[in-house]
Design a protein around this motif. Structure first.
Motif: not given
Ligand code: SF4
Length: 420
Positions: A67, A69, A71, A74, A77, A114, A184
């Motif tokens: 990913c 991102f 977050c 998560c 991340r 992502i 985000k």
């Molecule tokens: S919540 Fe989605 S966008 Fe954010 S780090 Fe996890 S997988 Fe990536």
């Protein structure tokens, strides 16, 4: 690609998907056509339960746990030092079909980290669903995760192949989102949701005129909020959920107790208990709002920003509003009956039918399935005996708790006290 490598990917990507609880598959009626594979009608959820209590299995995986991102809440991340993997589109298609043929699953729940950008990732998710439908003639249930920030065109296409779409807002408030997921933007969630809602409404309108209109996300859209990662009150969470139900016509909002996955001073520490009881109370509140005619401000407001973890929200409301009670089971309207603690909507309906033939007494109510241990303090029936007499709310609560066998009673989460 060797079988061992696929198995390794499956281990990694199925494990990473376990934090997503928004995979209920109820509500879809895609039937088997053209001698295809699978039939999603009458299905439920992977390792979980549908709205009507049924349980089914879905292959629940991420396309990738890479990913871009970061977050904070998560496990996927980018800053987390974990083993990464990615499926090819065809690999997910093959796995789904093979698992389906072996009777392991009845559908697919596909999400993803992502890679590169939202559209690049969403395109791949859509490609899996499209291949399954068009090349494999797969009529089983497909739930696709919508990638925040994905374009309208891809959201339109996703709904043509998937039964359900969901965009997880994860953090219930905009301030919480800024704090924990600075990559985000709020619009990254709301734009795809709005597109899906518009397409669903359009599909429903067109179907009335042209029967052969292609289906669009027949099981609707859902979202998930993480509970207990930030300091939101239950009021913040349920007001936010109400907003999503109303504005985006959500079929379901899921509440997922935060599982600590990182040492981060913005989050509860590793080892903090998952707030299961709080999660349960939020689901009960959600149910009251959707099926029992309650408004959110009756249950949660500035005076009562958090749910009582000891008792269910309907009982809590009733104890704060004793002036409505006792109500007479033999004369009260449906709206009032639904507000009696211990009375579910099935019992309400049986009472309404039963009292057409005779006046109902305690024995009748017991047979109907009313939880009299709670209801008896709030109702009158064909008997002069009334339990409450001159009891105060605190006394009723104490007596009910004393006799309660609630499964969550001994598992109060320490996390609950963090923000009180
Ligand atoms: S919540 Fe989605 S966008 Fe954010 S780090 Fe996890 S997988 Fe990536």
């Amino acid at each position: 690609m060797s079988f061992e490598r696929i198995r390794e990917k499956l281990n990694i990507l199925a494990d990473a998907a376990k934090y997503d609880v928004s995979c209920s598959s109820s509500g879809s009626k895609r039937s088997n056509t053209n001698k295809g594979l699978g039939d999603s009608s009458g299905m439920g959820i992977c390792h979980s339960y549908t709205e009507d209590g049924r349980c089914v299995s879905l292959l629940k995986i991420l396309l990738t746990n890479y990913c871009i991102f970061d977050c904070a809440y998560c496990v996927t991340r980018k800053s987390n030092d974990i083993k990464r993997a990615a499926f090819k589109i065809q690999e997910v298609v093959d796995l789904t079909i093979n698992f389906y043929r072996r009777n392991y699953i009845e559908g697919l729940f596909l999400s993803s980290g992502i890679f590169k950008n939202p559209d690049y990732t969403m395109e791949r998710l859509v490609a899996v669903a499209k291949k399954l439908r068009l090349e494999e003639n797969f009529n089983g249930y497909i739930h696709l995760k919508s990638i925040p920030g994905a374009s309208d065109e891809l959201m339109r296409e996703a709904g043509l192949w998937a039964d359900r779409l969901s965009v997880n807002i994860e953090v219930p408030t905009i301030s919480g989102l800024k704090l924990l997921a600075p990559d985000k933007k709020h619009e990254d969630f709301t734009k795809p949701m709005l597109k899906v809602k518009t397409e669903i409404l359009q599909y429903q309108a067109e179907k009335k005129v042209i029967k052969s209109t292609p289906k669009y996300a027949p099981a609707g859209q859902s979202t998930q909020m993480i509970i207990g990662a930030t300091g939101e009150s239950d009021k913040d969470i349920m007001y936010s959920a109400t907003h999503y139900y109303r504005k985006y016509h959500m079929k379901r909002v899921y509440y997922s107790g935060y599982v600590p996955v990182a040492e981060d001073n913005r989050l509860p520490a590793i080892g903090t208990q998952v707030p299961m009881l709080r999660e349960n109370r939020l689901y009960q509140t959600d149910w009251l709002l959707r099926f029992y005619g309650f408004s959110v401000h009756e249950i949660l407001n500035d005076k009562h920003p958090n749910l009582d973890v000891e008792i269910d929200p309907k009982l809590s409301w009733a104890l704060r509003n004793l002036h409505y009670f006792p109500i007479d089971i033999n004369t009260a309207d449906k709206h009032l009956l639904a507000r009696v603690p211990g009375l579910g909507m099935k019992s309400v309906s049986k009472i309404l039918k039963g009292r057409k033939f005779r006046k109902l007494n305690w024995d009748h109510l017991k047979k109907i399935g009313v939880a009299l241990n709670r209801a008896k303090y709030f109702i009158l029936c064909d008997s002069r005996y009334w339990e409450r007499r001159d009891l105060q709310a605190a006394q009723i609560k104490g007596m009910i708790l004393q006799n309660s066998q609630g499964k969550f009673r001994s598992t109060h989460s320490a996390q609950l006290s963090l923000f009180n």
